[in-house]
Design an enzyme around this catalytic site. Structure first.
Site, PDB file in Angstrom:
ATOM      1  N   ASP A  61      92.513 136.484  58.735  1.00  0.00           N
ATOM      2  CA  ASP A  61      93.371 136.448  57.554  1.00  0.00           C
ATOM      3  C   ASP A  61      93.872 135.013  57.433  1.00  0.00           C
ATOM      4  O   ASP A  61      94.632 134.537  58.277  1.00  0.00           O
ATOM      5  CB  ASP A  61      94.542 137.412  57.730  1.00  0.00           C
ATOM      6  CG  ASP A  61      95.488 137.443  56.549  1.00  0.00           C
ATOM      7  OD1 ASP A  61      95.387 136.551  55.675  1.00  0.00           O
ATOM      8  OD2 ASP A  61      96.353 138.335  56.496  1.00  0.00           O
ATOM      9  N   VAL A  62      93.424 134.305  56.403  1.00  0.00           N
ATOM     10  CA  VAL A  62      93.742 132.879  56.303  1.00  0.00           C
ATOM     11  C   VAL A  62      95.234 132.612  56.123  1.00  0.00           C
ATOM     12  O   VAL A  62      95.678 131.471  56.308  1.00  0.00           O
ATOM     13  CB  VAL A  62      92.950 132.201  55.159  1.00  0.00           C
ATOM     14  CG1 VAL A  62      91.461 132.251  55.427  1.00  0.00           C
ATOM     15  CG2 VAL A  62      93.298 132.792  53.800  1.00  0.00           C
ATOM     16  N   ASN A  88      87.115 129.199  50.917  1.00  0.00           N
ATOM     17  CA  ASN A  88      86.761 129.941  49.711  1.00  0.00           C
ATOM     18  C   ASN A  88      87.659 131.151  49.461  1.00  0.00           C
ATOM     19  O   ASN A  88      87.747 131.633  48.330  1.00  0.00           O
ATOM     20  CB  ASN A  88      85.302 130.394  49.824  1.00  0.00           C
ATOM     21  CG  ASN A  88      84.915 131.443  48.815  1.00  0.00           C
ATOM     22  OD1 ASN A  88      84.782 131.163  47.625  1.00  0.00           O
ATOM     23  ND2 ASN A  88      84.764 132.680  49.279  1.00  0.00           N
ATOM     24  N   TYR A 152      98.602 132.201  39.445  1.00  0.00           N
ATOM     25  CA  TYR A 152      97.257 131.765  39.810  1.00  0.00           C
ATOM     26  C   TYR A 152      97.086 130.276  39.522  1.00  0.00           C
ATOM     27  O   TYR A 152      96.550 129.525  40.343  1.00  0.00           O
ATOM     28  CB  TYR A 152      96.232 132.592  39.044  1.00  0.00           C
ATOM     29  CG  TYR A 152      94.813 132.394  39.521  1.00  0.00           C
ATOM     30  CD1 TYR A 152      94.410 132.851  40.772  1.00  0.00           C
ATOM     31  CD2 TYR A 152      93.869 131.753  38.726  1.00  0.00           C
ATOM     32  CE1 TYR A 152      93.103 132.674  41.217  1.00  0.00           C
ATOM     33  CE2 TYR A 152      92.567 131.570  39.158  1.00  0.00           C
ATOM     34  CZ  TYR A 152      92.189 132.028  40.405  1.00  0.00           C
ATOM     35  OH  TYR A 152      90.900 131.850  40.843  1.00  0.00           O
ATOM     36  N   LYS A 156      96.027 127.217  42.169  1.00  0.00           N
ATOM     37  CA  LYS A 156      94.802 126.430  42.008  1.00  0.00           C
ATOM     38  C   LYS A 156      95.092 124.973  41.652  1.00  0.00           C
ATOM     39  O   LYS A 156      94.358 124.074  42.085  1.00  0.00           O
ATOM     40  CB  LYS A 156      93.881 127.084  40.982  1.00  0.00           C
ATOM     41  CG  LYS A 156      93.330 128.433  41.439  1.00  0.00           C
ATOM     42  CD  LYS A 156      92.577 128.321  42.773  1.00  0.00           C
ATOM     43  CE  LYS A 156      91.942 129.626  43.193  1.00  0.00           C
ATOM     44  NZ  LYS A 156      91.169 129.513  44.446  1.00  0.00           N
ATOM     45  N   VAL A 185      82.609 133.286  37.229  1.00  0.00           N
ATOM     46  CA  VAL A 185      81.561 133.557  38.215  1.00  0.00           C
ATOM     47  C   VAL A 185      81.349 135.067  38.305  1.00  0.00           C
ATOM     48  O   VAL A 185      82.307 135.844  38.267  1.00  0.00           O
ATOM     49  CB  VAL A 185      81.928 133.000  39.603  1.00  0.00           C
ATOM     50  CG1 VAL A 185      80.839 133.318  40.626  1.00  0.00           C
ATOM     51  CG2 VAL A 185      82.171 131.498  39.531  1.00  0.00           C
TER      52      VAL A 185
END
Length: 236
Positions: A61-62, A88, A152, A156, A185
């Site tokens: 878990d980052v 990522n 978000y 980012k 994507v």
């Protein structure tokens, strides 16, 4: 290409979507790849579908620096080196700022922004050793704000700024640093189930090819920030 054979890459959030697409491309080109995710079953299923001789999975878990430190230990124990790191892992919650919950805000900050920092902190000693490459997957949302994207966008925009500053910090160690900023994507992001409806979008393997192009670039040249978007928008 021969110089990249058997190099080791670590991809966070690599069990599906963009991370999985990158993993497949790098494996096809002869690299060794470690992928991580929070869900053990998902990581195992992804590795089972890849070249198990050249791929490994780690549960991490980052948002937890300790998890990332343990992931790096496992990679170094198996392969003894780490040459490329691709941060990522990401989550998204979209709502007007007055409706965005503190929990949603915290999840995005923890994964999308703090997670990128944790991944770099954990991998940096190995990258200094290998004079490697650190790549973050940001988003066009890191330069283009939009309604219901406050949380978000904040993460980012932060990833882009963090990565570009880190690029300047790490150049003296011969570590290359880039951020990729994709548009739409065809991935599982935001609970999407990829299918024919997503044919117009960037495909995960397209991002993999872009990563491969960066790795092949002559070391004197660094594309530090790359925007990539679908050639044509969706036509409903």
């Amino acid at each position: 290409m021969e110089a990249l054979k058997d190099k080791v890459a670590y991809i966070t959030g690599g069990s599906k979507g963009i991370g999985y697409g990158i993993a497949r491309v790098l494996l096809d080109r002869g690299m060794r790849v470690a992928i991580s995710g929070r869900n053990e079953a998902g990581v195992k299923a992804a590795v089972d579908s890849l070249d198990r001789e050249r791929a490994m999975g780690v549960v991490s878990d980052v948002t937890q620096l300790e998890d990332e430190m343990e992931a790096v230990k496992a990679i170094l124990y198996r392969w003894g080196q780490l040459d490329v790191v691709i941060a990522n892992a990401g989550v998204g919650h979209f709502a007007p700022v007055d409706a965005l919950s503190e929990k949603q805000w915290g999840e995005m900050i923890g994964t999308n922004l703090t997670g990128v920092f944790h991944t770099l902190k954990a991998t940096l000693p190995a990258l200094k050793e290998s004079r490697g490459y650190y790549i973050t997957v940001a988003s066009l949302a890191g330069t283009n704000f939009f309604a219901s994207g406050a949380g978000y966008n904040a993460t980012k925009f932060g990833v882009v700024g963090f990565t570009q500053a880190a690029m300047l910090d790490l150049r003296p160690y011969d570590i290359k640093v880039s951020t990729i900023m994709p548009g739409s994507v065809a991935s599982h992001f935001n609970n999407n189930e990829p299918g024919e409806k997503d044919a117009w979008k960037i495909q995960p393997e397209d991002i993999g090819e872009l990563v491969w192009d960066l790795l092949k670039m002559h070391p004197r040249t660094l594309p530090s920030k790359i925007e990539v978007r679908p050639t044509r928008p969706d036509r409903k």
